[in-house]
Design a protein around this motif. Structure first.
Motif, PDB file in Angstrom:
ATOM      1  N   PRO A 143       0.839  -1.198   0.000  1.00  0.00           N
ATOM      2  CA  PRO A 143       0.000   0.000   0.000  1.00  0.00           C
ATOM      3  C   PRO A 143       0.879   1.255   0.000  1.00  0.00           C
ATOM      4  O   PRO A 143       1.775   1.366   0.835  1.00  0.00           O
ATOM      5  CB  PRO A 143      -0.779  -0.097   1.309  1.00  0.00           C
ATOM      6  N   THR A 144       0.651   2.144  -0.944  1.00  0.00           N
ATOM      7  CA  THR A 144       1.456   3.363  -1.047  1.00  0.00           C
ATOM      8  C   THR A 144       0.669   4.426  -1.810  1.00  0.00           C
ATOM      9  O   THR A 144      -0.032   4.101  -2.770  1.00  0.00           O
ATOM     10  CB  THR A 144       2.775   3.100  -1.786  1.00  0.00           C
ATOM     11  N   PRO A 145       0.798   5.692  -1.388  1.00  0.00           N
ATOM     12  CA  PRO A 145       0.081   6.746  -2.111  1.00  0.00           C
ATOM     13  C   PRO A 145       0.552   6.885  -3.558  1.00  0.00           C
ATOM     14  O   PRO A 145      -0.127   7.463  -4.386  1.00  0.00           O
ATOM     15  CB  PRO A 145       0.380   8.011  -1.298  1.00  0.00           C
ATOM     16  N   LEU A 165      -0.202  -0.519  -4.559  1.00  0.00           N
ATOM     17  CA  LEU A 165      -1.585  -0.065  -4.709  1.00  0.00           C
ATOM     18  C   LEU A 165      -1.905   1.071  -3.756  1.00  0.00           C
ATOM     19  O   LEU A 165      -1.400   1.120  -2.632  1.00  0.00           O
ATOM     20  CB  LEU A 165      -2.542  -1.235  -4.434  1.00  0.00           C
ATOM     21  N   SER A 166      -2.757   1.984  -4.221  1.00  0.00           N
ATOM     22  CA  SER A 166      -3.155   3.114  -3.373  1.00  0.00           C
ATOM     23  C   SER A 166      -4.654   3.100  -3.130  1.00  0.00           C
ATOM     24  O   SER A 166      -5.432   2.811  -4.034  1.00  0.00           O
ATOM     25  CB  SER A 166      -2.801   4.445  -4.049  1.00  0.00           C
ATOM     26  N   LEU A 167      -5.035   3.432  -1.902  1.00  0.00           N
ATOM     27  CA  LEU A 167      -6.465   3.532  -1.561  1.00  0.00           C
ATOM     28  C   LEU A 167      -7.033   4.837  -2.071  1.00  0.00           C
ATOM     29  O   LEU A 167      -8.220   4.969  -2.257  1.00  0.00           O
ATOM     30  CB  LEU A 167      -6.656   3.480  -0.051  1.00  0.00           C
ATOM     31  N   GLY A 168      -6.174   5.799  -2.247  1.00  0.00           N
ATOM     32  CA  GLY A 168      -6.687   7.103  -2.670  1.00  0.00           C
ATOM     33  C   GLY A 168      -5.600   8.151  -2.602  1.00  0.00           C
ATOM     34  O   GLY A 168      -4.502   7.891  -2.105  1.00  0.00           O
ATOM     35  N   TYR A 177      -4.337  10.393  -0.869  1.00  0.00           N
ATOM     36  CA  TYR A 177      -4.079  10.999   0.436  1.00  0.00           C
ATOM     37  C   TYR A 177      -2.985  10.170   1.101  1.00  0.00           C
ATOM     38  O   TYR A 177      -2.684   9.061   0.657  1.00  0.00           O
ATOM     39  CB  TYR A 177      -5.342  11.027   1.305  1.00  0.00           C
ATOM     40  N   VAL A 178      -2.400  10.726   2.153  1.00  0.00           N
ATOM     41  CA  VAL A 178      -1.255  10.046   2.767  1.00  0.00           C
ATOM     42  C   VAL A 178      -1.580   9.643   4.208  1.00  0.00           C
ATOM     43  O   VAL A 178      -2.076  10.454   4.987  1.00  0.00           O
ATOM     44  CB  VAL A 178      -0.005  10.962   2.751  1.00  0.00           C
ATOM     45  N   LEU A 179      -1.339   8.376   4.486  1.00  0.00           N
ATOM     46  CA  LEU A 179      -1.514   7.871   5.857  1.00  0.00           C
ATOM     47  C   LEU A 179      -0.133   7.808   6.503  1.00  0.00           C
ATOM     48  O   LEU A 179       0.885   8.024   5.844  1.00  0.00           O
ATOM     49  CB  LEU A 179      -2.136   6.471   5.797  1.00  0.00           C
ATOM     50  N   GLY A 191       1.204   5.154   7.521  1.00  0.00           N
ATOM     51  CA  GLY A 191       1.803   3.868   7.182  1.00  0.00           C
ATOM     52  C   GLY A 191       0.825   3.033   6.388  1.00  0.00           C
ATOM     53  O   GLY A 191      -0.295   3.454   6.124  1.00  0.00           O
ATOM     54  N   ALA A 235      -4.422   0.966   5.367  1.00  0.00           N
ATOM     55  CA  ALA A 235      -4.751   0.610   3.980  1.00  0.00           C
ATOM     56  C   ALA A 235      -4.817  -0.906   3.820  1.00  0.00           C
ATOM     57  O   ALA A 235      -5.684  -1.443   3.138  1.00  0.00           O
ATOM     58  CB  ALA A 235      -3.707   1.198   3.039  1.00  0.00           C
TER      59      ALA A 235
HETATM   60  N1  LIG Z   1      -2.973   6.119   0.066  1.00  0.00           N
HETATM   61  C1  LIG Z   1      -2.327   5.045   0.618  1.00  0.00           C
HETATM   62  S1  LIG Z   1      -2.696   3.499   0.184  1.00  0.00           S
HETATM   63  C2  LIG Z   1      -1.303   5.244   1.618  1.00  0.00           C
HETATM   64  C3  LIG Z   1      -0.469   4.302   2.166  1.00  0.00           C
HETATM   65  C4  LIG Z   1       0.341   4.995   3.041  1.00  0.00           C
HETATM   66  N2  LIG Z   1      -0.021   6.278   2.996  1.00  0.00           N
HETATM   67  O1  LIG Z   1      -1.035   6.455   2.125  1.00  0.00           O
END
Ligand SMILES: NC(=S)c1ccno1
Length: 227
Positions: A81-83, A129-132, A134-136, A138, A142
């Motif tokens: 999971p990554t933005p 893959l990204s959920l959207g 935006y940044v979490l 970690g 996700a």
């Molecule tokens: N948008 C996602 S999946 C994400 C992961 C970590 N930060 O944002």
């Protein structure tokens, strides 16, 4: 794989928890620090080239892959999971639900050393893959979302598989957003259930639901409307 394994306790609840209990899937949560060898269990270091924050070191990931892939009949799919990833979607959830083994790599800090994904790609399929947009903090949150989206598609997890065909983004709905749903009471705080839903006329109800789905999609997600 995470440095915060406790994030995944919720996977033992509700539908995923029941599926685990029924043996429809197996779940392993692995603390990445298990594959560190210094007294501080270090998993990060400063970025080459400078910049803010820290980067996750490659060594623990490599040793973790070695351990988790050892003895597997076929390589897993590594989901990261990554933005900066490809947008996660219902079709991707379906794809992943048919794989025999998924590994989720939960990055933290400024991210995982790129060589981890490059190395992983020599021994398994890698899906960033990204959920959207935006940044979490970690990948754990996700991962929870993706695991739920994927597991619910495994046969036997959802009691009534028909409910999968009529939800948003499903083939049964031509990827449209789901129509509004109602239940008792027929009137609530001055708000009435649409009359058509009491008609018992299935064709009319289906037509109304389709119209609602198209209108909702046009308003909220015109990008999902067929050309
Ligand atoms: N948008 C996602 S999946 C994400 C992961 C970590 N930060 O944002």
């Amino acid at each position: 794989m995470s440095i915060f394994p406790d994030y995944f306790a919720p996977l033992h609840l509700s539908l995923v928890g029941k599926a685990l209990g029924k043996g429809l899937l197996e779940l392993g949560v692995h603390d990445l620090r298990q594959w560190t060898h210094d007294r501080h269990n270090t998993v990060d270091d400063t970025p080459y080239g400078g910049g803010a924050g820290m980067v996750m070191k490659p060594e623990p990931w490599g040793e973790c892959f070695d351990a988790l892939l050892d003895g597997l009949e076929e390589p897993p799919v590594l989901v990261v999971p990554t933005p900066s990833g490809i947008p996660f979607s219902q079709p991707i959830a379906y794809e992943l639900s048919e794989k025999s083994h998924l590994l989720f790599a939960c990055g933290r800090y400024e991210g995982i050393d790129r060589r981890v994904m490059e190395h992983a790609a020599t021994r398994m399929e890698v899906r960033e893959l990204s959920l959207g947009d935006y940044v979490l903090n970690g990948g754990e949150v996700a991962t929870l979302a993706m695991v739920e989206a994927v597991v619910r598609l495994i046969p036997g997890v959802i009691g009534n598989p028909e409910s999968l065909t009529e939800e948003s983004h499903s083939d049964g709905q031509d990827q449209l957003l789901e129509y509004p749903v109602y239940t008792k009471p027929p009137s609530w705080r001055g708000l009435d259930v649409p009359e058509v839903l009491f008609s018992g006329h299935h064709a009319r109800i289906a037509e109304w639901r389709r119209e609602q789905a198209v209108e909702l999609t046009r308003l909220r997600r015109p990008d999902l409307l067929p050309e």
